[in-house]
Design a protein around this motif. Structure first.
Motif, mmCIF file in Angstrom:
data_model
loop_
_atom_site.group_PDB
_atom_site.id
_atom_site.type_symbol
_atom_site.label_atom_id
_atom_site.label_comp_id
_atom_site.label_asym_id
_atom_site.label_seq_id
_atom_site.Cartn_x
_atom_site.Cartn_y
_atom_site.Cartn_z
ATOM 1 N N LEU A 118 0.825 -1.211 0.000
ATOM 2 C CA LEU A 118 0.000 0.000 0.000
ATOM 3 C C LEU A 118 0.860 1.261 0.000
ATOM 4 O O LEU A 118 0.508 2.256 -0.640
ATOM 5 N N ALA A 119 1.974 1.215 0.682
ATOM 6 C CA ALA A 119 2.832 2.398 0.782
ATOM 7 C C ALA A 119 3.371 2.840 -0.571
ATOM 8 O O ALA A 119 3.624 4.020 -0.785
ATOM 9 N N MET A 172 1.742 2.398 -3.515
ATOM 10 C CA MET A 172 0.653 2.632 -4.473
ATOM 11 C C MET A 172 0.349 4.115 -4.618
ATOM 12 O O MET A 172 0.510 4.885 -3.671
ATOM 13 N N GLU A 196 -2.168 7.332 -4.764
ATOM 14 C CA GLU A 196 -3.298 7.655 -3.880
ATOM 15 C C GLU A 196 -4.613 7.080 -4.398
ATOM 16 O O GLU A 196 -5.439 6.614 -3.626
ATOM 17 N N GLU A 223 -5.160 4.324 -6.006
ATOM 18 C CA GLU A 223 -5.201 2.893 -5.678
ATOM 19 C C GLU A 223 -5.436 2.686 -4.173
ATOM 20 O O GLU A 223 -6.172 1.795 -3.764
ATOM 21 N N LYS A 224 -4.791 3.519 -3.350
ATOM 22 C CA LYS A 224 -4.983 3.418 -1.898
ATOM 23 C C LYS A 224 -6.447 3.647 -1.538
ATOM 24 O O LYS A 224 -6.996 2.957 -0.680
ATOM 25 N N ARG A 225 -7.087 4.632 -2.198
ATOM 26 C CA ARG A 225 -8.504 4.905 -1.911
ATOM 27 C C ARG A 225 -9.375 3.716 -2.294
ATOM 28 O O ARG A 225 -10.321 3.378 -1.583
ATOM 29 N N TRP A 230 -8.472 0.499 -2.283
ATOM 30 C CA TRP A 230 -8.254 -0.525 -1.265
ATOM 31 C C TRP A 230 -8.949 -0.160 0.044
ATOM 32 O O TRP A 230 -9.528 -1.015 0.705
ATOM 33 N N GLN A 231 -8.897 1.106 0.388
ATOM 34 C CA GLN A 231 -9.577 1.547 1.607
ATOM 35 C C GLN A 231 -11.080 1.294 1.482
ATOM 36 O O GLN A 231 -11.703 0.788 2.419
#
Length: 152
Positions: free
Chosen positions: A125-126, A128, A130, A132-134, A136-137
């Motif tokens: 995740l670190a 990725m 932003e 992509e992070k959203r 996954w979140q």
């Protein structure tokens, strides 16, 4: 009763540690680690004898005492943290975290206790973007909602 200048000096000396430690936490995490090592039987002289910087320099006994009794305004340098770690037989990371807490009011979060799977996920995740992070979140939050709604 008249207060003399000498009494004023004594009062100032009694409050000096708090004023002199401006910027530190009340407990002083690094100071507490050194105090605990001393309470466990490691004398300040023993700390001075075995605590070496990477360059081979020793911190004097008084340095350890001062760090406990009247911590300086500034944190120790990285070489000094190496010496402290060796002196009190604690990992360097523990010393760094205590110094960060004492002087910067910074709390660390340790991922090691979370296990390999979580650390691997976090490391992915670190890296990725932003967006992509959203995604996954949102997926994790949706899974959590579904679990709660199903009563699991």
């Amino acid at each position: 009763m008249t207060v003399t200048r000498e009494d004023d000096d004594m009062t100032a000396a009694a409050t000096a540690p708090d004023q002199g430690a401006a910027g530190t936490t009340p407990e002083g995490a690094l100071s507490q680690l050194i105090r605990e090592a001393n309470d466990a039987g490691i004398t300040y002289q023993e700390m001075a004898d075995r605590g070496l910087t990477p360059e081979g320099h020793r911190l004097p006994r008084q340095w350890y005492q001062k760090l406990v009794k009247t911590p300086p305004v500034n944190p120790p340098s990285v070489p000094h943290m190496h010496a402290i770690a060796t002196a009190i037989r604690k990992p360097l990371r523990t010393i760094q975290e205590a110094a960060a807490h004492q002087w910067l009011m910074y709390e660390t979060t340790e991922l090691a206790a979370l296990g390999d799977t979580v650390r691997i996920i976090v490391s992915h995740l670190a890296t990725m973007p932003e967006s992509e992070k959203r995604k996954w979140q949102a997926m994790i939050e949706a899974a959590e909602r579904a679990r709660r709604e199903s009563g699991e």
